[in-house]
Scaffold this motif. Structure first.
Motif, PDB file in Angstrom:
ATOM      1  N   TYR A 179      -9.180   5.096  -1.491  1.00  0.00           N
ATOM      2  CA  TYR A 179      -8.997   5.312  -0.054  1.00  0.00           C
ATOM      3  C   TYR A 179     -10.012   6.319   0.484  1.00  0.00           C
ATOM      4  N   GLN A 221      -5.616   4.648  -6.304  1.00  0.00           N
ATOM      5  CA  GLN A 221      -5.442   4.380  -4.877  1.00  0.00           C
ATOM      6  C   GLN A 221      -6.011   5.513  -4.025  1.00  0.00           C
ATOM      7  N   PHE A 252       0.828  -1.204   0.000  1.00  0.00           N
ATOM      8  CA  PHE A 252       0.000   0.000   0.000  1.00  0.00           C
ATOM      9  C   PHE A 252       0.866   1.259   0.000  1.00  0.00           C
ATOM     10  N   ILE A 266      -8.293  -1.266  -1.480  1.00  0.00           N
ATOM     11  CA  ILE A 266      -7.028  -0.717  -1.967  1.00  0.00           C
ATOM     12  C   ILE A 266      -6.228  -1.766  -2.732  1.00  0.00           C
ATOM     13  N   THR A 302     -13.566   4.782   0.478  1.00  0.00           N
ATOM     14  CA  THR A 302     -13.667   3.735   1.501  1.00  0.00           C
ATOM     15  C   THR A 302     -13.795   4.348   2.885  1.00  0.00           C
ATOM     16  N   GLY A 331     -11.077  -1.736   3.840  1.00  0.00           N
ATOM     17  CA  GLY A 331     -10.086  -0.886   3.193  1.00  0.00           C
ATOM     18  C   GLY A 331      -8.967  -1.689   2.553  1.00  0.00           C
TER      19      GLY A 331
END
Length: 262
Positions: free
Chosen positions: A125, A121, A91, A173, A128, A169
Motif C-alpha cells: 500500500y 499488505q 482489503f 493489494i 503504491t 492499488g
C-alpha cells in the motif's frame, strides 16, 4: 503463549484461518455489485465514440482498455462487477481474519503467516501510494471519451483522484494478499481461488474505466513481488516471538493423507 503442536493437531487448527480467508476471497458480496450496476446507465452507451473508434491508431495499452471496457457480455461483465465489490471487504478484512485465526489456533506458523500478510499488505500500500503521487498519470476516463462505471470516480472526475492511475492499488493489494497467503498455505484450494480473485479484481478496474492494462500489470507485479520478498526474508522480518522454529516448520510440511501442492 504461542504453542507448537503435533502435526495431527496443527494441521486441523491451521485450516481455520485458511478457510476463513478463502471464504472472504470467494464470497465478498458479488450480488451487490450487480444490483448497484442495474441503477447505473450503460457506460458503453455513453462512451460509444471510444468503443467504436478505429483501433488502428491506438496504442496497445488503449486497445487493451477498449477490449475489456467495451464488453457487456454477461459471462465477463457480471464476474468482474462481483470481483470489484468484493475487493474492499477483503482489503479491510483479510488481515484481521488472519490474526483472529492465529489467536484461535495459538500456533506459531499461523501467527507467522498473519504477520507476513500484514507486512505484505502494508508495504504494498505504501509503495503504491507513493508511486501514484510521483507518476501522476491520468486515469482513462480523464484522458479518453469514456465514462467511469464507478460512481466514486464520476463524482470526482476532475480532482486529484483522476491523476492516480499508475499503478493500480486494487491490483497491487489483491496480488499481495493472494500471493502472501498462497506462499504460507501452498494448497490448490488457496492458490486457485486466490489467483482467480486477484486477477478478476485487477481486470475489473479496466472494465470500470479507471485503469489502463499497464496500470494493473504494474500493480500486480508490485504486489506479488513484495509478498515474495517478505516471504523470502521471513527469517529476518518476522519477530522471534512469532517465528516458527525450524522443527515445527519441518513437521508442518508433513502431509496428512493426500495433499495437492503447486
Amino acid at each position: 503463549m504461542l504453542q507448537t503442536r503435533p502435526p495431527s493437531e496443527r494441521t486441523e487448527t491451521s485450516t481455520g484461518p485458511l478457510v476463513l480467508l478463502v471464504v472472504l476471497l470467494t464470497w465478498g458480496g458479488g450480488n451487490n455489485a450487480v444490483a448497484q450496476e442495474e441503477h447505473v446507465p450503460s457506460a458503453v452507451g455513453r462512451s460509444s465514440r471510444f468503443c467504436e473508434a478505429d483501433p488502428a491508431g491506438r496504442s496497445l495499452d488503449v486497445r487493451g482498455l477498449a477490449s475489456v471496457y467495451c464488453t457487456e457480455a454477461p459471462p465477463i461483465a457480471v464476474p468482474l462487477r462481483g470481483a470489484h465489490t468484493t475487493a474492499r471487504p477483503v482489503f479491510y478484512g483479510a488481515v484481521p481474519a488472519a490474526w483472529i485465526g492465529a489467536v484461535g489456533s495459538g500456533d506459531q506458523p499461523v501467527f507467522s503467516a498473519a504477520y507476513r500478510l500484514t507486512i505484505a499488505q502494508g508495504v504494498t500500500y505504501g509503495l503504491t501510494l507513493g508511486i501514484k503521487h510521483m507518476v501522476g498519470r491520468l486515469r482513462p476516463y480523464a484522458r479518453h471519451s469514456l465514462r467511469s462505471r464507478a460512481e466514486r470516480y464520476r463524482k470526482a472526475s476532475g480532482g486529484k483522484e483522476a491523476r492516480l492511475s499508475f499503478p493500480s492499488g486494487h491490483a497491487s493489494i489483491s496480488a499481495a494478499l493472494a500471493m502472501s497467503w498462497s506462499l504460507s498455505y501452498p494448497r490448490w484450494y488457496v492458490i486457485g481461488p486466490g489467483a482467480l480473485w486477484a486477477t478478476s479484481v485487477a481486470l475489473s478496474r479496466v472494465y470500470l474505466g479507471v485503469h489502463f492494462p499497464s496500470d494493473i500489470l504494474a500493480g500486480t507485479v508490485l504486489g506479488a513481488g513484495v509478498a515474495l520478498l517478505v516471504h523470502h526474508l521471513r527469517a529476518v522480518v518476522t519477530p522471534s516471538s512469532l517465528r516458527a522454529d525450524p522443527e515445527s516448520q519441518r513437521m508442518s510440511a508433513v502431509p496428512v493423507g493426500v495433499q495437492i501442492r503447486f
